[in-house]
Structure formats: C-alpha cells, structure tokens
Design an enzyme around this catalytic site. Structure first.
Site, mmCIF file in Angstrom:
data_model
loop_
_atom_site.group_PDB
_atom_site.id
_atom_site.type_symbol
_atom_site.label_atom_id
_atom_site.label_comp_id
_atom_site.label_asym_id
_atom_site.label_seq_id
_atom_site.Cartn_x
_atom_site.Cartn_y
_atom_site.Cartn_z
ATOM 1 N N THR A 37 67.161 40.418 28.656
ATOM 2 C CA THR A 37 66.971 41.787 28.172
ATOM 3 C C THR A 37 66.302 42.559 29.301
ATOM 4 O O THR A 37 65.155 42.260 29.654
ATOM 5 C CB THR A 37 66.059 41.824 26.928
ATOM 6 N N LYS B 227 71.297 46.817 22.772
ATOM 7 C CA LYS B 227 70.131 45.971 22.452
ATOM 8 C C LYS B 227 68.869 46.821 22.243
ATOM 9 O O LYS B 227 68.148 46.652 21.255
ATOM 10 C CB LYS B 227 69.919 44.965 23.601
ATOM 11 N N LYS C 66 57.990 44.981 24.749
ATOM 12 C CA LYS C 66 58.847 45.054 25.942
ATOM 13 C C LYS C 66 60.094 45.889 25.651
ATOM 14 O O LYS C 66 60.459 46.787 26.403
ATOM 15 C CB LYS C 66 59.255 43.626 26.368
HETATM 16 P P1 NAD Z 1 61.012 32.596 29.411
HETATM 17 O O1 NAD Z 1 59.929 33.239 30.200
HETATM 18 O O2 NAD Z 1 60.691 31.466 28.489
HETATM 19 O O3 NAD Z 1 62.182 32.079 30.416
HETATM 20 C C1 NAD Z 1 62.534 32.712 31.617
HETATM 21 C C2 NAD Z 1 62.736 31.606 32.632
HETATM 22 O O4 NAD Z 1 63.249 32.170 33.869
HETATM 23 C C3 NAD Z 1 61.435 30.869 33.005
HETATM 24 O O5 NAD Z 1 61.608 29.477 32.747
HETATM 25 C C4 NAD Z 1 61.251 31.178 34.498
HETATM 26 O O6 NAD Z 1 60.670 30.101 35.202
HETATM 27 C C5 NAD Z 1 62.699 31.408 34.924
HETATM 28 N N1 NAD Z 1 62.841 32.174 36.166
HETATM 29 C C6 NAD Z 1 62.246 33.341 36.519
HETATM 30 N N2 NAD Z 1 62.684 33.742 37.731
HETATM 31 C C7 NAD Z 1 63.561 32.800 38.154
HETATM 32 C C8 NAD Z 1 64.341 32.625 39.330
HETATM 33 N N3 NAD Z 1 64.279 33.519 40.337
HETATM 34 N N4 NAD Z 1 65.147 31.543 39.432
HETATM 35 C C9 NAD Z 1 65.200 30.632 38.431
HETATM 36 N N5 NAD Z 1 64.481 30.729 37.283
HETATM 37 C C10 NAD Z 1 63.672 31.799 37.163
HETATM 38 O O7 NAD Z 1 61.714 33.792 28.609
HETATM 39 P P2 NAD Z 1 62.687 33.645 27.334
HETATM 40 O O8 NAD Z 1 61.899 33.740 26.087
HETATM 41 O O9 NAD Z 1 63.632 32.506 27.555
HETATM 42 O O10 NAD Z 1 63.496 35.030 27.460
HETATM 43 C C11 NAD Z 1 64.490 35.231 28.459
HETATM 44 C C12 NAD Z 1 65.093 36.600 28.264
HETATM 45 O O11 NAD Z 1 65.647 36.696 26.948
HETATM 46 C C13 NAD Z 1 64.079 37.752 28.374
HETATM 47 O O12 NAD Z 1 64.680 38.820 29.049
HETATM 48 C C14 NAD Z 1 63.768 38.097 26.925
HETATM 49 O O13 NAD Z 1 63.361 39.455 26.761
HETATM 50 C C15 NAD Z 1 65.103 37.823 26.268
HETATM 51 N N6 NAD Z 1 65.017 37.504 24.838
HETATM 52 C C16 NAD Z 1 64.084 36.615 24.382
HETATM 53 C C17 NAD Z 1 64.023 36.319 23.021
HETATM 54 C C18 NAD Z 1 62.998 35.340 22.489
HETATM 55 O O14 NAD Z 1 62.829 35.287 21.251
HETATM 56 N N7 NAD Z 1 62.335 34.549 23.333
HETATM 57 C C19 NAD Z 1 64.914 36.941 22.127
HETATM 58 C C20 NAD Z 1 65.887 37.810 22.614
HETATM 59 C C21 NAD Z 1 65.931 38.085 23.985
#
Ligand code: NAD
Length: 297
Positions: free
Chosen positions: A95, A170, A245
């Site tokens: 997102t 979204k 966010k």
């Molecule tokens: P998270 O922080 O758990 O996961 C993100 C991952 O990306 C981390 O493990 C981090 O180490 C990795 N990362 C960051 N930079 C990187 C790079 N350069 N190379 C490789 N890996 C890298 O976040 P999440 O909860 O999995 O959410 C991910 C996305 O999904 C976000 O944009 C969030 O807004 C969206 N989202 C989350 C939810 C939820 O309920 N968690 C729901 C809908 C949407």
C-alpha cells in the site's frame, strides 16, 4: 506453473508467498530480515541472496513492502529491472502513495517490463487464507498475465483502471472505512449515554439505513458480532497504525488532486490522536475508547 520472485516477506508477504508455493509455483523470495526469510523458507520459498537474484529468470515479480520509498528503492536501486527478462510482469502489492505507484510503473516501462499496482485488503488473515481482495491498476495485457498469480493469493481480483488506479481504490475504500468506523463508535457511545443497549442499537442499525461493514462485520463493542476484535481485547485485526497510514495517504492524494475531504481529514486527525495515546498496535475499532474519552487500559 510460473517462476515467481517475491520481495518483502513480512506479515503479509510470507503467507502470500506460501500460498503461491501451495498452488505449485516456484517462488524465490528475498527479505532484509533473516528471520523473515527463514519463516518463508519453512513454507517452501527458496531463499534468494538479493532482490535481483529473486527477479532473475522470473515470469512475475511481486513486491510487498512497507512504503512508496521502499518500492522505488527496489525498482530503481536493487537491480531487479536489469536482472529480469524483458516482458516480465512486476506486481507491487504494497500500500503506497499514488505518485510513487505511478513512478514505479514508469521505471518498469522504461526497462521494457509490464507492471501493475495491486494493493490488497483482507489483512494477515486474508493473506493466510488466500482470500485477499486485489485492487489492480495497469495495462490490460499485464493484468491478464498476472491474474492467475493474484488468484492464487486472493479470492477477488478487480481491474480498477490504468497505472495507480489500484492504489487510488485502496485509499478511497479505507477512507470510507476510517470515517464509517468513527461514525459507528460515536453512535454506540451516544447510545450508552441515552441508556440504549448495544444489542438494541445493533439490531436496529445493522438492518436499517445506518447499516455498514463497521457495524455488521466489525462491531466496535463486545457482544453483537462475536468475531469482531472488540470481543478479543481489540487485538488487531487491522492495526490503528495501518489505518492512520492509509488515511494519511488519502490526505496526500486529496491535496495533490485538489479534492476536498473534510471527513477524511478529521478521521486522519482522530487516528493520529488514538495512535499517540499508544494504540497504534491495537485494532482500529478500539478508537471507541478515544470517542468515550477514556483510555483502553
Ligand atoms: P511488514 O513490515 O511486516 O513487511 C514488510 C517486509 O519488507 C519486511 O519484512 C521488511 O524487512 C521487508 N523489506 C523492506 N525493504 C526491503 C527491501 N529493500 N528488500 C527486501 N525486503 C524488504 O509489513 P506487512 O504488514 O507485511 O505489510 C506490507 C504492505 O502491505 C504494507 O504496504 C502494508 O501497508 C500493506 N498491508 C498490510 C496489511 C496488514 O494487515 N498487515 C493489510 C493490507 C495491506
């Protein structure tokens, strides 16, 4: 079956990549955090040493990263667009802000790739159950190629329009959700002051013109909807920090597009206060405590 590069194996990425493996795809994953990579490997994801290595030889590359700057860093600096063959489909399911999403499309197109912005709703539960909704922006050719891969991770895939349309859908949807949840909380708190029971308000409003998802699926008081986080000490669910966010992304987009969104702005401010109160990690329906004027604890 496709070979898929998966970059970003966090709370969402790990179960999503795991579902691709379950459906028979060969998934090469990468994350900056070793423990996350190990958790994905336990689900059958092959560990890649870098994002570029994950993208090498892939038919499709999925990114699931925290923010727009991360997607741009991976597209622009990590060598993924150079490692993949021309015509590879790049799907960003993070997102992120609409401007960064459009920039990611430009970078991919400049390198001869197909690309989609495809954020999700459904949270970690939906990621685990492969029941996410994907809101997708980008060219039809990219959408048609990516659809079977998205369907392996979700149960609804909607093509919303051109580059950035998925992110736009979204943040508009989540702005409705943030505003409607606050409205529902205000109604339950007013009912308490008027001596009206939670159940009575639920029975009327859930089948009347006040009906909305924030009442019928996610009721912010314990009782009427047994599965709502209110019955589980407001454990997220959908964390208040993520709601804030998304509301901030909606406000950025509104300012850039010249749209007036006073209720969205108020919702962003209220979730800002709720998070400052220490509630960023709890479910967003817990904002009812702020509306009551009492802390959650
Ligand atoms: P998270 O922080 O758990 O996961 C993100 C991952 O990306 C981390 O493990 C981090 O180490 C990795 N990362 C960051 N930079 C990187 C790079 N350069 N190379 C490789 N890996 C890298 O976040 P999440 O909860 O999995 O959410 C991910 C996305 O999904 C976000 O944009 C969030 O807004 C969206 N989202 C989350 C939810 C939820 O309920 N968690 C729901 C809908 C949407």
């Amino acid at each position: 079956m496709a070979r898929i590069g998966f970059i970003g194996l966090g709370n969402m990425g790990t179960p999503m990549a795991g579902n691709l493996v379950k459906k028979g795809h060969e998934v090469h994953g990468c994350d900056l955090v070793k423990a996350n990579l190990d958790a994905a490997a336990a689900r059958g994801v092959k560990a890649a040493a870098s994002a570029a290595e994950a993208a090498k030889g892939a038919d499709v590359v999925v990114t699931m990263l925290p923010a727009g700057k991360d997607t741009i860093a991976v597209y622009d600096k990590a060598g993924v667009l150079q490692a993949a063959a021309k015509g590879t489909v790049f799907i960003d399911s993070s997102t992120i802000d609409v401007a960064s999403a459009r920039r990611a499309h430009e970078l991919a197109k400049g390198a001869g790739m197909l690309s989609l912005d495809a954020p999700v709703s459904g949270g970690v539960g939906g990621a685990e159950a492969a029941s996410l909704t994907f809101m997708v922006g980008g060219a039809k050719e990219a959408f048609d190629k990516a659809k079977p891969v998205l369907e392996a991770m979700g149960k609804k895939v909607v093509h919303c329009g051109d580059a950035g349309a998925g992110q736009a859908a979204k943040i508009c949807n989540n702005m409705i959700l943030g505003i409607s949840m606050i409205g529902v909380c205000e109604a339950f708190v007013l009912a308490e002051k008027l001596g009206l029971s939670h159940q009575a308000l639920f029975d009327v409003a859930s089948t009347s013109s006040g009906q909305c998802w924030s009442i019928t699926s996610y009721c912010p008081v314990p009782g009427p909807v047994p599965t709502s986080p209110a019955n589980n000490s407001y454990k997220a669910g959908f964390a208040s920090a993520l709601m804030l966010k998304d509301l901030k992304l909606a406000q950025e987009a509104a300012a850039a597009a010249g749209a007036t969104t006073p209720m969205g702005a108020a919702a962003a401010q209220l979730y800002g206060l709720h998070n400052a109160w220490g509630e960023g990690g709890t479910d967003f329906s817990g904002i009812i405590h702020l509306i009551r004027g009492k802390g959650a604890k």
